[in-house]
Design a protein around this motif. Sequence first.
Motif, PDB file in Angstrom:
ATOM      1  N   TRP A   1      -3.618  13.899  -2.487  1.00 24.51           N
ATOM      2  CA  TRP A   1      -3.032  12.638  -2.300  1.00 24.51           C
ATOM      3  C   TRP A   1      -2.014  12.678  -1.203  1.00 24.51           C
ATOM      4  O   TRP A   1      -1.588  11.689  -0.570  1.00 24.51           O
ATOM      5  CB  TRP A   1      -2.267  12.276  -3.584  1.00 24.51           C
ATOM      6  CG  TRP A   1      -2.905  11.526  -4.649  1.00 24.51           C
ATOM      7  CD1 TRP A   1      -3.509  11.697  -5.804  1.00 24.51           C
ATOM      8  CD2 TRP A   1      -3.075  10.070  -4.460  1.00 24.51           C
ATOM      9  NE1 TRP A   1      -4.079  10.731  -6.156  1.00 24.51           N
ATOM     10  CE2 TRP A   1      -3.959   9.620  -5.671  1.00 24.51           C
ATOM     11  CE3 TRP A   1      -2.824   8.899  -3.521  1.00 24.51           C
ATOM     12  CZ2 TRP A   1      -4.556   8.294  -5.720  1.00 24.51           C
ATOM     13  CZ3 TRP A   1      -3.101   7.666  -3.673  1.00 24.51           C
ATOM     14  CH2 TRP A   1      -3.934   7.281  -4.720  1.00 24.51           C
ATOM     15  N   ALA A   2      -1.639  14.105  -0.827  1.00 19.37           N
ATOM     16  CA  ALA A   2      -0.687  14.272  -0.002  1.00 19.37           C
ATOM     17  C   ALA A   2      -1.393  13.767   1.409  1.00 19.37           C
ATOM     18  O   ALA A   2      -0.850  12.909   2.258  1.00 19.37           O
ATOM     19  CB  ALA A   2      -0.219  15.585   0.367  1.00 19.37           C
ATOM     20  N   GLU A   3      -2.787  14.024   1.645  1.00 16.95           N
ATOM     21  CA  GLU A   3      -3.289  13.723   2.754  1.00 16.95           C
ATOM     22  C   GLU A   3      -3.318  12.179   2.844  1.00 16.95           C
ATOM     23  O   GLU A   3      -3.317  11.413   3.876  1.00 16.95           O
ATOM     24  CB  GLU A   3      -5.012  14.253   2.573  1.00 16.95           C
ATOM     25  CG  GLU A   3      -5.747  13.810   3.894  1.00 16.95           C
ATOM     26  CD  GLU A   3      -7.467  14.047   3.688  1.00 16.95           C
ATOM     27  OE1 GLU A   3      -7.722  14.338   4.644  1.00 16.95           O
ATOM     28  OE2 GLU A   3      -7.528  14.167   2.444  1.00 16.95           O
ATOM     29  N   THR A   4      -3.661  11.392   2.015  1.00 15.60           N
ATOM     30  CA  THR A   4      -3.704  10.040   1.903  1.00 15.60           C
ATOM     31  C   THR A   4      -2.382   9.554   2.238  1.00 15.60           C
ATOM     32  O   THR A   4      -2.086   8.471   3.285  1.00 15.60           O
ATOM     33  CB  THR A   4      -4.096   9.464   0.409  1.00 15.60           C
ATOM     34  OG1 THR A   4      -5.155  10.113   0.075  1.00 15.60           O
ATOM     35  CG2 THR A   4      -4.151   7.904   0.458  1.00 15.60           C
ATOM     36  N   TRP A   5      -1.248  10.192   1.799  1.00 14.14           N
ATOM     37  CA  TRP A   5       0.132   9.738   2.158  1.00 14.14           C
ATOM     38  C   TRP A   5       0.359   9.828   3.623  1.00 14.14           C
ATOM     39  O   TRP A   5       0.566   8.869   4.352  1.00 14.14           O
ATOM     40  CB  TRP A   5       1.013  10.424   1.359  1.00 14.14           C
ATOM     41  CG  TRP A   5       2.303   9.721   1.310  1.00 14.14           C
ATOM     42  CD1 TRP A   5       2.987   8.548   1.679  1.00 14.14           C
ATOM     43  CD2 TRP A   5       3.568  10.460   0.115  1.00 14.14           C
ATOM     44  NE1 TRP A   5       4.101   8.412   1.274  1.00 14.14           N
ATOM     45  CE2 TRP A   5       4.746   9.469   0.711  1.00 14.14           C
ATOM     46  CE3 TRP A   5       3.625  11.269  -0.402  1.00 14.14           C
ATOM     47  CZ2 TRP A   5       5.983   9.722  -0.016  1.00 14.14           C
ATOM     48  CZ3 TRP A   5       4.844  11.592  -1.030  1.00 14.14           C
ATOM     49  CH2 TRP A   5       5.888  10.615  -0.931  1.00 14.14           C
ATOM     50  N   VAL A   6      -0.197  10.873   3.947  1.00 16.11           N
ATOM     51  CA  VAL A   6      -0.101  10.966   5.349  1.00 16.11           C
ATOM     52  C   VAL A   6      -0.701  10.190   6.233  1.00 16.11           C
ATOM     53  O   VAL A   6      -0.123   9.558   7.397  1.00 16.11           O
ATOM     54  CB  VAL A   6      -0.675  12.434   5.914  1.00 16.11           C
ATOM     55  CG1 VAL A   6      -0.825  12.554   7.312  1.00 16.11           C
ATOM     56  CG2 VAL A   6       0.290  13.637   5.327  1.00 16.11           C
ATOM     57  N   LEU A   7      -1.951   9.728   6.089  1.00 17.26           N
ATOM     58  CA  LEU A   7      -2.690   8.897   6.733  1.00 17.26           C
ATOM     59  C   LEU A   7      -2.142   7.426   6.711  1.00 17.26           C
ATOM     60  O   LEU A   7      -1.919   6.844   7.928  1.00 17.26           O
ATOM     61  CB  LEU A   7      -3.940   8.827   6.255  1.00 17.26           C
ATOM     62  CG  LEU A   7      -5.206   8.497   6.920  1.00 17.26           C
ATOM     63  CD1 LEU A   7      -6.262   9.521   7.041  1.00 17.26           C
ATOM     64  CD2 LEU A   7      -5.896   6.943   6.278  1.00 17.26           C
TER      65      LEU A   7
ATOM     66  N   GLU B   1       3.763   6.158  -5.092  1.00 18.53           N
ATOM     67  CA  GLU B   1       3.699   6.330  -6.649  1.00 18.53           C
ATOM     68  C   GLU B   1       2.929   7.339  -7.104  1.00 18.53           C
ATOM     69  O   GLU B   1       3.033   8.465  -7.779  1.00 18.53           O
ATOM     70  CB  GLU B   1       3.584   4.792  -7.063  1.00 18.53           C
ATOM     71  CG  GLU B   1       3.819   4.954  -8.638  1.00 18.53           C
ATOM     72  CD  GLU B   1       3.597   3.654  -9.249  1.00 18.53           C
ATOM     73  OE1 GLU B   1       3.290   3.731 -10.428  1.00 18.53           O
ATOM     74  OE2 GLU B   1       3.490   2.730  -8.413  1.00 18.53           O
ATOM     75  N   SER B   2       1.752   7.263  -6.360  1.00 13.15           N
ATOM     76  CA  SER B   2       0.522   7.876  -6.684  1.00 13.15           C
ATOM     77  C   SER B   2       0.840   9.381  -6.366  1.00 13.15           C
ATOM     78  O   SER B   2       0.417  10.424  -7.191  1.00 13.15           O
ATOM     79  CB  SER B   2      -1.053   7.547  -6.307  1.00 13.15           C
ATOM     80  OG  SER B   2      -1.209   6.247  -6.756  1.00 13.15           O
ATOM     81  N   SER B   3       1.354   9.531  -5.142  1.00 10.98           N
ATOM     82  CA  SER B   3       1.477  10.776  -4.856  1.00 10.98           C
ATOM     83  C   SER B   3       2.454  11.624  -5.565  1.00 10.98           C
ATOM     84  O   SER B   3       2.307  12.704  -5.877  1.00 10.98           O
ATOM     85  CB  SER B   3       2.001  11.064  -3.435  1.00 10.98           C
ATOM     86  OG  SER B   3       1.023  10.243  -2.635  1.00 10.98           O
ATOM     87  N   THR B   4       3.516  10.960  -5.940  1.00 11.18           N
ATOM     88  CA  THR B   4       4.742  11.615  -6.555  1.00 11.18           C
ATOM     89  C   THR B   4       4.226  12.067  -7.832  1.00 11.18           C
ATOM     90  O   THR B   4       4.860  12.921  -8.433  1.00 11.18           O
ATOM     91  CB  THR B   4       5.942  10.790  -6.498  1.00 11.18           C
ATOM     92  OG1 THR B   4       5.572   9.406  -6.988  1.00 11.18           O
ATOM     93  CG2 THR B   4       6.474  10.879  -5.271  1.00 11.18           C
TER      94      THR B   4
ATOM     95  N   LEU C   1       0.717  -1.191  -0.055  1.00 12.62           N
ATOM     96  CA  LEU C   1       0.025  -0.104  -0.058  1.00 12.62           C
ATOM     97  C   LEU C   1       0.631   1.367  -0.055  1.00 12.62           C
ATOM     98  O   LEU C   1       0.620   2.173  -0.835  1.00 12.62           O
ATOM     99  CB  LEU C   1      -0.939  -0.136   1.263  1.00 12.62           C
ATOM    100  CG  LEU C   1      -1.870   1.210   1.434  1.00 12.62           C
ATOM    101  CD1 LEU C   1      -2.661   1.438   0.397  1.00 12.62           C
ATOM    102  CD2 LEU C   1      -2.580   1.194   2.618  1.00 12.62           C
ATOM    103  N   LEU C   2       1.930   1.136   0.772  1.00 15.71           N
ATOM    104  CA  LEU C   2       2.928   2.550   0.997  1.00 15.71           C
ATOM    105  C   LEU C   2       3.342   2.733  -0.566  1.00 15.71           C
ATOM    106  O   LEU C   2       3.473   3.971  -0.778  1.00 15.71           O
ATOM    107  CB  LEU C   2       3.874   2.157   2.007  1.00 15.71           C
ATOM    108  CG  LEU C   2       3.444   2.640   3.270  1.00 15.71           C
ATOM    109  CD1 LEU C   2       4.576   2.234   4.401  1.00 15.71           C
ATOM    110  CD2 LEU C   2       3.389   4.212   3.450  1.00 15.71           C
ATOM    111  N   ASP C   3       3.858   1.642  -1.210  1.00 11.69           N
ATOM    112  CA  ASP C   3       4.498   1.823  -2.370  1.00 11.69           C
ATOM    113  C   ASP C   3       3.591   2.534  -3.238  1.00 11.69           C
ATOM    114  O   ASP C   3       3.925   3.349  -4.029  1.00 11.69           O
ATOM    115  CB  ASP C   3       4.782   0.524  -2.852  1.00 11.69           C
ATOM    116  CG  ASP C   3       6.091  -0.174  -2.291  1.00 11.69           C
ATOM    117  OD1 ASP C   3       6.759   0.661  -1.611  1.00 11.69           O
ATOM    118  OD2 ASP C   3       6.356  -1.178  -2.425  1.00 11.69           O
TER     119      ASP C   3
END
Length: 1710
Positions: free
Chosen positions: A1108-1114, A1078-1081, A1072-1074
């Motif tokens: 996406w940033a929010e998702t990454w954070v979460l 990827e999506s965020s970047t 999931l993190l990967d």
Amino acid sequence: MSGTTSPEAVKKLLENMQGDLRGLSLECRKKFPPVKEAAESGIIKVKTIAARNTDVLAALKENSSEVVQPFLMGCGTKEPKITQLCLAAIQRLMSHEVVSEAAAGNIINMLWQLMENSLEELKLLQTVLVLLTTNTVVHDEVLSKAIVLCFRLHFTKDNITNNTAAATVRQVVTVVFERVVAEDERYKDVTEQPATVQGNSNRRSVSTLKPCAKDAYMLFQDLCQLVNADAPYWLVGMTEMTRTFGLELLESVLNDFPQVFLQHQEFSFLLKERVCPLVIKLFSPNIKFRQGSSSSSSPAPVEKPYFPICMRLLRVVSVLIKQFYSLLVTECEIFLSLLVKFLDADKPQWLRAVAVESIHRLCVQPQLLRSFCQFYDMKQHSTKVFRDIVNALGSFIQSLFLVPNTGNTSATTNQTGGNTPGGTASAQTNPGILGMGGGATVLPAFEYRGTWIPILNVTVQGSAKATYLEMLDKVEPPTIPEGYAMSVAFHCLLDLVRGITTMIEGELGQAETDGQTMAETTSSPAQSSDQQSVSDQTDKELVSRAVWEEMVNACWCGLLAALSLLLDASTDEAATENILKAELTMAALCGRLGLVTSRDAFITAICKGSLPPHYALTVLNSTTAALSNKTYSIQGQNVQMISPSSESHQQVVAVGQPLALQPQGTVMLTSKNIQCMRTLLNLAHCHGAVLGTSWQLALATLQHLVWILGLKPGVGGALKPGRAVEGPSTVLTTAVMTDLPVISNILSRLFESSQYLDDVSLHHLINALCSLSLEAMDMAYGNNKEPSLFAVAKLLETGLVNMHRIEILWRPLTGHLLEVCQHPNSRMREWGAEALTSLIKAGLTFNHDPPLSQNQRLQLLLLNPLKELSNINHPDIRIKQLECVLQILQSQGDSLGPGWPLVLGVMGAIRSDQGESLIRTAFQCLQLVVTDFLPTMPCTCLQIVVEVAGSFGLHNQELNISLTSIGLLWNISDYFFQRGEIIEKELNKEEAVLQKQAEEKGVMLNRPFHPAPPFDCLWLCLYAKLGELCVDPRPAVRKSAGQTLFSTIGAHGTLLQHSTWHTVIWKVLFHLLDRVRESSTTADKEKIESGGGNILIHHSRDTAEKQWAETWVLTLAGVARIFNTRRYLLQPLGDFSKAWDVLLDHIQSAALSKNNEVSLAALKSFQEILQIVSPVRDSEKPDTPPAINVSVPVVIGAMTATSLGRSFMRTDSIGERIGRYNASEPPIITDEIEDLNLWWAAWNTWYRIGSESTKPPITCDKLTFIPSQPFLTALIQIFPALYQHIKTGFSMDDLQKLGVILHGAVSVPISSDASPFILPSYTEAVLTSLQEAVLTALDVLQKAICVGSENMQIMYPAIFDQLLAFVEFSCKPPQYGQLETKHIANAKYNQAEWVALNYVPFAERSLEVVVDLYQKTACHKAVVNEKVLQNIIKTLRIPLSLKYSCPSESTWKLAVSSLLKVLSIGLPVARQHASSGKFDSMWPELANTFEDFLFTKSIPPDNLSIQEFQRNESIDVEVVQLISTEILPYANFIPKEFVGQIMTMLNKGSIHSQSSSFTEAEIDIRMREEFSKICFETLLQFSFSNKVATPQEGYISRMALSVLLKRSQDVLHRYIEDERLSGKCPLPRQQVTEIIFVLKAVSTLIDSLKKTQPENVDANTWAQVIALYPTLVECISCSSSEVCSALKEALVPFKDFMHPPASKVQNGES
């Protein structure tokens, strides 16, 4: 005879006889005496007999000749009166049977005479009749004579006599034959061998016959002779005879006494040899005659047919056929052929009429017809009589319609040109007929192509009541009313059909009830002889069946041709009804006998009748292609199929649109069409079982009719009259409107009755409906016109009523409906789906036996089509499918069992692109399942539920659904948690079964996440689904899914097996993190306009990237939290360190992402995983630690404390490590080493984040990313915690790295829009949290070094360097790359500018730290060696030299005080190490610093207050005091140059040039008098101090003094000069100030000199001082009062020089 034998009767007879005799004698008294006498003697005779005999009658009979004699004589008188009396008397005697044979003969002779004399003819006849009927005494010739007598009387001139005679002849003939019957009756018990009849010519030798029979024989033989116009053998004395009468007599005998002919071979012989040839002969004129042919064409004139004979012949023939068929097979064949010929169109009308009547008589006798068929049609070389009869009737009917033209050609031409409306040819030639028709009559009639034929009510059904065959009195042929022949022929057909069908069906039924199975083959009946096993019964049946089939085969073509034509021509409802009934019964019969062609032909006819003329219906046309346009030539009979005429005078009851691809206009339905339709329905309803393949015809037709009538399917498939929506084309009259509900009802009943059909018939019905439906589908392709839904609706109806055996028809039924569901026409599709879903629902609710719960195969079979619907993309179909699922769930949800995967599959098959409503409905179903049905479904389906719920989350149509589905996943996980044990048990059981199956097949068990136990797999599937949702394109979904995923793992993760965590970490979380990374970047940075509608998007979420940033954070936070809370579970897993590295890598990439939110959050996660330092307390550990079977990697080899840096390398693979220790010794778990590695990994990550994030950008533009303050603060705040774990290995190198990062972090500017929040207002000297953090970090380090080992203390200088670098910021804010920063005061908050921070407080705090630290560490070797003090001074020199130009005034003040503090500690150390030269370079630096500060180039600000100025001056004074106390006293340890510099400086300070900017008032203060003074004093003190170590020093001080004095001299001189020149004008202010200062300095100098030890003062100096005196005196004249007072003070000290001159002094020595 009791009436005549009773005594009274006898007495009466005797009296009467005597009376008669008396009367006779009276009458004859005069004229005929012999008679009188005879009479009188007769009286006596009678009396005598009466007296003598007891049996009077017998006696009378014996003597009858005598008794009769007088009466005979009386007759002989030919006297009417007498004759009458005699005849009466004779009759009385005869009636009492008292006449003997002889007497009878006499009587007859007497009568004959009377006859010849034509007397009393009627009485004669009466007498003969009485004589013959009362008894049988008259025989043979006497009898024949009596008969001839009657015949002769028949041919008199008198009409009455003739008729009476005729009647008497008939009666007499009858009597003769009645006697035979009576005689046979008497002898029936006596058996005797009848002699064979010789065919001899002596016809009279009939020796074998009994008397009565013989008489009859002779009579019949002579009748034949007479009719044949030959002389009689027995009836001697015939004078004339008519054929008509002879034929009538023959007919009556044959008709009344058939048994005589059948029982006596002699009579049979007569029939064969005499009657038949006679009939055939007499028929010849009729056979040869052709109507309308000219007689000239043949040489001999043709005898015309004669009606009376012809008609009687036909009657005879009828009797022969009826009574003696079995005797006369061959002859009958001829008769029948003749009959058929008489129907020909070229025969006279009357002949045809009577022939048709005769045929009718045959048609009402089915058994007879059956015999014809058996004896002719079925024999090889025989005429096909039965077929011919039927065909002849057909041709006959047809010929009646085809009115002949003038000339001999019959109107057959018109058959070919049948399409010309109304048959124009016939209409022109025969206008009269057309005129008669006109269609306006209400008479029942047939009308065809302009020929109108009324239907007469000729006979009652089933009886052949003839009209013309009974016209025995007509000599001329009667005129036949129009329509008579047609009506009879019509009835022939109806009776024929009725008879045959009734007979065959009766026999069939009988055969079936006898319980005999039908022999399949209709092979020859000779079987029984060689196969004893076949019973006679079966044998008989085979024969019967062959006959039935032959009968039908023989007649159906002709019947159908005729009936079709009549149906088309009929204008009468009753007639139509009869025709249809005939067609229907024939069709049913053919069906029952399995005669497909004929069955289909009849059904086709009914179908065609139901439809408008020329209606294009392929099914019918193809079937009839075989029948129409083809003349059946049968034995010379032309039977032609006539196509229906285009116009009929029928009431139109409905107008509708034809069911065609391109409907051309409208079509009309007449009441006859509706009638046919009802017949068709009736046929299908009552005889469905025998229809077989003809269902296709019937249903196709019904479909078209239903369409034309506008019936539309309703609930359950029943057809209801449609609404008026069908368009203007459908017009229905009220007549048909009332019929419609009935038709619709029959239609429904028809399909309801399909439940009684056997399986095969049912399949025929289904196939027919399917192919109909296929046609309707083809027709509906490519257009969106209303399609015909008949077939679909009826398939539904049929399915619903056959639920009890649904299995046998389910596949074809649903297979077809699925095709319908894919049809492009929406209405068609909709109905397909409606039908299919109704069937499925009905199937599931039906009470099957065994019930569905015990018949899983059936349940799956029923549900399968529901799943198949998922392959269809039409949304309307899918809606129906889902509604069906919803209803199934609501009604059957608890009992679905193995059907669950199918049902769930349907929900799961919905794709995002299929529209909102679909998804919503499907989702409703899913919600229902999750809320109500999870406990009832097999556990193996739970995984499907998870997948389906997940798939809804991914649908992007409707956000709410996605979010709710995530909620469902949470509910599902809760359910798993609560029922974990049960589910786990069931799944393990299932798993074992599957495992076994897989092993048997020799394949691997294949399921996702396989090695994990099944219950864990269920969880993993759930996690994986949530994981997918966490990377959904929609932020809200991601957020919700993320929260749910981490909550679920957090809440329920403890249920998992320990080994499963490995999968969770690697396959779920890291995966999931990967994806998130990827999506965020790659996310889009474009601004998203408002989120549709009125939803405003906050600016922090207005690009995809920010979302996406929010998702990454979460996600990152979630994973970090799991690592933190489940550390005790994860650490024992073999590759924890690898996982740790991966996690750190993710944290690093997040921290370095160019997004403040993400980067800050990454650091928070970093902090979180670093706080896991505190080991889990026992109470927090799980009750039983999970069994760990994962080997923990071990590092072998001694580790020294110092080697704990990164120098220690981890080996690559666990395997290698494990391989290194022997199996015998248990692995040593090196927790600390492992931990240390983890910490160093964390430090490396921290360093990479720090160095990357604080490195200034190479290029600068608007978009340059600059890390935020909170980020940097957080970053730096991590260090202290981290440092605690790595301090043992923390090297100088690392410190360097740290320094770079700290420096970088502090240099980062802030964006102007953030500055108001971060920065204090400029005036407050407060540190930002980042700056605090930096200092804290250094503080932690310094404290650690402080308590650390010796080798750590070498780090002090580095820390000083770091801090000093920060101190410099106070004057020189750091540059961040090329970025232009504005001073904060000038920044506009709303512009995207970068603002340099106010570094002053930070620098000042750093300075304080430096001072503190220096105070502690001044003596450390490293501090001394690394010239820390010099660096401090060098750094302080910057603010000190700037002084007023410093950004903040506090800076230089703090710098001064710090310098003083540092020097107070550092100078002693420096002196101590003077010899080592370690401080050499420091001194010049220090001197320069003093110089720069005390004589600053910066100008004090204009607004400086006097108080301020004085305070600042006192600081300068302090510095000079430091010099005087700390430096000058130790001049001998200090380099000379330095001291020299100091002296020069003091010198410079002691005389202060005025500052031009002072006001008058301030002048005293601004002169820095105090400063000058202290400088002077120090200078002097130093100059004259007695501790001068070297001459050099003394020289310096003297030098200084002389410079000073010289300068004073110059100033005074210049002042005097200027004063003089200026006259009255006052001098400039600064000049006045300067002179005052000089004067003060002089007085100070003199004071100092006095205080100094005299030996320390050079004589030269004194000289210079005294030399000033004259100049001072000169100044007295000055005008300024201030100067005067200063001058006064300067002059006073000179008094000490005023002493008398001493002795001569040389060279300065006394």
